[in-house]
Design an enzyme around this catalytic site. Structure first.
Site, PDB file in Angstrom:
ATOM      1  N   LYS A  65       0.871  -1.183   0.000  1.00 21.84           N
ATOM      2  CA  LYS A  65       0.000   0.000   0.000  1.00 21.84           C
ATOM      3  C   LYS A  65       0.910   1.237   0.000  1.00 21.84           C
ATOM      4  CE  LYS A  65      -1.642   3.210   2.310  1.00 21.84           C
ATOM      5  NZ  LYS A  65      -1.723   4.464   1.600  1.00 21.84           N
TER       6      LYS A  65
ATOM      7  N   GLU B 263       9.849   2.358  10.441  1.00 21.52           N
ATOM      8  CA  GLU B 263      10.860   3.407  10.215  1.00 21.52           C
ATOM      9  C   GLU B 263      10.105   4.725  10.217  1.00 21.52           C
ATOM     10  OE1 GLU B 263      13.957   3.409  10.348  1.00 21.52           O
ATOM     11  OE2 GLU B 263      14.273   1.248  10.340  1.00 21.52           O
TER      12      GLU B 263
ATOM     13  N   CYS C  96      13.502  11.897   6.008  1.00 20.84           N
ATOM     14  CA  CYS C  96      13.520  11.515   7.426  1.00 20.84           C
ATOM     15  C   CYS C  96      14.888  11.779   8.032  1.00 20.84           C
ATOM     16  CB  CYS C  96      13.153  10.042   7.556  1.00 20.84           C
ATOM     17  SG  CYS C  96      14.111   9.000   6.455  1.00 20.84           S
TER      18      CYS C  96
ATOM     19  N   GLU D  62       9.195  17.117  14.407  1.00 17.82           N
ATOM     20  CA  GLU D  62       9.600  17.020  13.002  1.00 17.82           C
ATOM     21  C   GLU D  62       8.710  17.922  12.143  1.00 17.82           C
ATOM     22  OE1 GLU D  62       8.649  13.443  10.733  1.00 17.82           O
ATOM     23  OE2 GLU D  62      10.716  13.380  10.029  1.00 17.82           O
TER      24      GLU D  62
HETATM   25  P1  NAP Z   1       2.278   8.959   7.158  1.00 14.21           P
HETATM   26  O1  NAP Z   1       1.257   9.986   7.085  1.00 14.21           O
HETATM   27  O2  NAP Z   1       2.553   8.304   8.465  1.00 14.21           O
HETATM   28  O3  NAP Z   1       1.903   7.852   6.075  1.00 14.21           O
HETATM   29  C1  NAP Z   1       2.718   6.734   5.804  1.00 14.21           C
HETATM   30  C2  NAP Z   1       1.877   5.656   5.165  1.00 14.21           C
HETATM   31  O4  NAP Z   1       0.961   5.153   6.140  1.00 14.21           O
HETATM   32  C3  NAP Z   1       1.021   6.163   3.995  1.00 14.21           C
HETATM   33  O5  NAP Z   1       0.939   5.170   3.009  1.00 14.21           O
HETATM   34  C4  NAP Z   1      -0.314   6.387   4.676  1.00 14.21           C
HETATM   35  O6  NAP Z   1      -1.397   6.411   3.794  1.00 14.21           O
HETATM   36  C5  NAP Z   1      -0.365   5.205   5.610  1.00 14.21           C
HETATM   37  N1  NAP Z   1      -1.326   5.323   6.706  1.00 14.21           N
HETATM   38  C6  NAP Z   1      -1.877   6.441   7.225  1.00 14.21           C
HETATM   39  N2  NAP Z   1      -2.734   6.118   8.231  1.00 14.21           N
HETATM   40  C7  NAP Z   1      -2.717   4.769   8.348  1.00 14.21           C
HETATM   41  C8  NAP Z   1      -3.373   3.836   9.191  1.00 14.21           C
HETATM   42  N3  NAP Z   1      -4.229   4.229  10.141  1.00 14.21           N
HETATM   43  N4  NAP Z   1      -3.106   2.514   9.036  1.00 14.21           N
HETATM   44  C9  NAP Z   1      -2.233   2.096   8.100  1.00 14.21           C
HETATM   45  N5  NAP Z   1      -1.593   2.936   7.253  1.00 14.21           N
HETATM   46  C10 NAP Z   1      -1.808   4.260   7.376  1.00 14.21           C
HETATM   47  O7  NAP Z   1       3.714   9.511   6.638  1.00 14.21           O
HETATM   48  P2  NAP Z   1       3.994  10.354   5.307  1.00 14.21           P
HETATM   49  O8  NAP Z   1       3.485  11.740   5.491  1.00 14.21           O
HETATM   50  O9  NAP Z   1       3.585   9.570   4.112  1.00 14.21           O
HETATM   51  O10 NAP Z   1       5.600  10.370   5.314  1.00 14.21           O
HETATM   52  C11 NAP Z   1       6.357  11.277   6.055  1.00 14.21           C
HETATM   53  C12 NAP Z   1       6.892  10.623   7.308  1.00 14.21           C
HETATM   54  O11 NAP Z   1       7.625   9.460   6.973  1.00 14.21           O
HETATM   55  C13 NAP Z   1       7.875  11.514   8.047  1.00 14.21           C
HETATM   56  O12 NAP Z   1       7.623  11.424   9.425  1.00 14.21           O
HETATM   57  C14 NAP Z   1       9.226  10.906   7.710  1.00 14.21           C
HETATM   58  O13 NAP Z   1      10.231  11.174   8.651  1.00 14.21           O
HETATM   59  C15 NAP Z   1       8.891   9.453   7.637  1.00 14.21           C
HETATM   60  N6  NAP Z   1       9.879   8.723   6.866  1.00 14.21           N
HETATM   61  C16 NAP Z   1      10.713   7.877   7.529  1.00 14.21           C
HETATM   62  C17 NAP Z   1      11.693   7.190   6.827  1.00 14.21           C
HETATM   63  C18 NAP Z   1      12.618   6.237   7.531  1.00 14.21           C
HETATM   64  O14 NAP Z   1      13.129   5.338   6.878  1.00 14.21           O
HETATM   65  N7  NAP Z   1      12.838   6.398   8.818  1.00 14.21           N
HETATM   66  C19 NAP Z   1      11.815   7.350   5.453  1.00 14.21           C
HETATM   67  C20 NAP Z   1      10.933   8.220   4.807  1.00 14.21           C
HETATM   68  C21 NAP Z   1       9.958   8.901   5.516  1.00 14.21           C
HETATM   69  P3  NAP Z   1      -1.864   7.752   3.022  1.00 14.21           P
HETATM   70  O15 NAP Z   1      -0.884   8.831   3.324  1.00 14.21           O
HETATM   71  O16 NAP Z   1      -1.871   7.344   1.602  1.00 14.21           O
HETATM   72  O17 NAP Z   1      -3.225   8.081   3.540  1.00 14.21           O
END
Ligand code: NAP
Length: 479
Positions: free
Chosen positions: A172, A247, A281, A380
């Protein structure tokens, strides 16, 4: 507008509704309409993955090598087209988009080799006449949930090891940037995989991610995204005893000591804080600078930032592309206002820009006179916003670097071997960079953090097998 469907059980499956993937550099440019999966689609994808598991789990290492190697080769051969697509949907500049695509290709090729290298252990028993074999087996059906900021590399570094070690997959991707994951799926749809070994379900986290995470037949979930969602995913998995790997975010420190090479320090800070629009990140959001170099560092940062060109990600003269969407733009602006209210002094940028194209543009922001207890230094932002924290000496710099709930990446710029060595030992982060930006890693070694940034075994490199395989210990007595 072209419609892009989900991929379930080896078939392209239409959605009952479609959502738009919009170019953040120009919101009038729609990349495509992507199928929104329903909870029934998720259940069908998991069922298909369950049914494909016996065949793929018993495939030979050679079969797995061939599938992954062919996909890796195709990604590399199409790096310009895929890089352009990635930059168009995500907003990182073309060089970064192509770089990420190359990374994805290299990851597939690396795990093609890993499929051949998977080995167990043969251990002499403490009992006479008994042999002990420690085997590594696939975990089962793996659910992969990925964010928008690395829309091809992160799916690649989860899909490739999952398949290399004989698991079947339901992916997903983020609804904000599904095109790169869809392109990868299209390649996998032509690979020599059993129908159902790889499935794609697109759409919102709550509607599509949640049914995947809570499905009783999903044996393991690998998630990359925000801390808040990660905690929710982990809670759901632990409750039903599914394996989970998270992550998440960072508040990564870059320490600059008095003895640093100023050119190196400024180059590391500019790259780490602002490249990819700060949407990494591993971005350096806290610049922790000792007293004697502080003013020279800030002056050089501002001079360099004046030369950075913000613009359309696909324009080759652009240094910094747009932020991903309006919600992220509002979040960035909220934190800029908050920092000023907290007493931070803005010495550059931080404003929303109106350019020829109708995109989400802002100038990178630099704050000084900040302290580590300000919210701008604790939470963040995930945008091109960096704060300088002035400290007395190395010991204070280290203490400030460690004073955070996160622990993903930490950097230091110094010419002192003693401080570099000490920092590597005492900083609490999963990635440590000496005279290098906090962002930017190799593809063949483990990646991940400590504290609130990560949970579970490391991703990438040979260590990925710790998550994507399970151990079976076999005792045999030869009568
Ligand atoms: P996010 O809002 O947490 O979303 C991540 C994924 O989870 C998306 O596919 C999202 O779907 C899905 N999701 C949302 N709610 C969910 C739920 N209740 N159950 C299951 N899945 C759910 O993060 P983002 O805004 O996409 O990405 C930014 C974040 O990722 C930042 O905090 C960044 O630091 C972190 N990040 C970490 C790393 C690492 O390796 N440490 C690498 C890259 C990014 P939708 O958004 O499609 O609704």
């Amino acid at each position: 507008m072209q419609q892009y469907d989900n991929f379930i059980g080896g078939e392209w499956v239409k959605g009952s509704s479609y959502f738009q993937n919009v170019n953040p550099s120009d919101v009038t440019d729609v990349v495509g309409d992507y199928a929104e999966a329903s909870a029934e689609d998720v259940a069908a994808a998991v069922k298909a993955a369950v049914e494909a598991l016996p065949e793929w789990a018993s495939s030979t290492p050679q079969q797995r090598f061939q599938v992954l190697d062919a996909v890796g080769a195709e990604i590399l051969a199409r790096k310009e087209e895929l890089g352009r697509l990635l930059s168009r949907e995500e907003g990182k500049i073309l060089a970064e988009g192509m770089g990420e695509v190359v990374r994805a290709g290299q990851i597939f090729k690396f795990f093609a080799g890993e499929a051949l290298r998977l080995a167990g252990e043969h251990v002499p028993s403490v009992r006479p006449g008994v042999e002990v074999n420690v085997l590594r087996e696939p975990v089962g059906v793996v659910g992969l949930i990925t964010p928008w900021n690395f829309p091809i590399a992160i799916p690649a570094w989860k899909i490739a090891p999952a398949l290399a070690y004989g698991n079947t997959v339901v992916l997903k991707p983020s609804e904000k940037a599904p095109a790169s994951a869809w392109a990868l799926t299209e390649m996998l749809s032509r690979a020599d995989l059993p129908a159902g070994a790889f499935n794609l379900v697109m759409g919102q986290g709550q509607k599509v991610g949640e049914p995947l995470v809570t499905h009783p037949d999903v044996a393991a979930v690998s998630f990359t995204g925000s801390f808040a969602v990660g905690q929710r995913v982990a809670a759901a998995c632990v409750q039903r005893q599914a394996r989970v790997q998270l992550e998440m975010g960072g508040k990564n420190p870059l320490v600059v000591l008095d003895d640093a090479d100023l050119d190196v320090a400024v180059a590391c800070a500019i790259n780490g804080a602002f490249y990819s629009t700060g949407q990494r990140c591993t971005a350096s959001s806290r610049l922790i600078v000792t007293e004697s170099i502080h003013d020279r560092f800030v002056e050089r940062m501002v001079a360099h930032m004046q030369r950075l060109r913000v613009g359309d990600a696909l324009d080759e003269t652009t240094d910094i592309g747009p932020v991903i969407d309006e919600a992220q733009m509002s979040k960035n602006m909220h934190y800029i206002e908050l920092a000023e209210k907290e007493g931070a002094r803005r010495v550059f940028g931080g404003g929303r820009l109106q350019l020829d194209k109708n995109g989400y543009y802002m100038s990178p922001a630099l704050f000084v006179d900040t302290t580590n207890d300000m919210r701008i230094n604790r939470e963040e932002v995930f945008g091109p916003v960096a704060c300088v924290i002035r400290v007395r000496d190395y010991e204070e710099a280290l203490a400030v670097a460690n004073d955070t709930r996160f622990g993903l990446s930490a950097g230091i710029c110094t010419t002192s071997l003693k401080h570099a060595h000490d920092f590597r030992q005492r900083v609490r982060a999963g990635l440590v960079m000496v005279n290098l930006p906090t962002a930017g890693v190799d593809y063949h070694v483990p990646f991940g953090g400590m504290k609130g940034s990560s949970y579970g075994p490391r991703e990438q490199g040979a260590h990925a097998r710790e998550f994507y395989t399970q151990i079976k210990t076999c005792y045999t007595k030869f009568a």
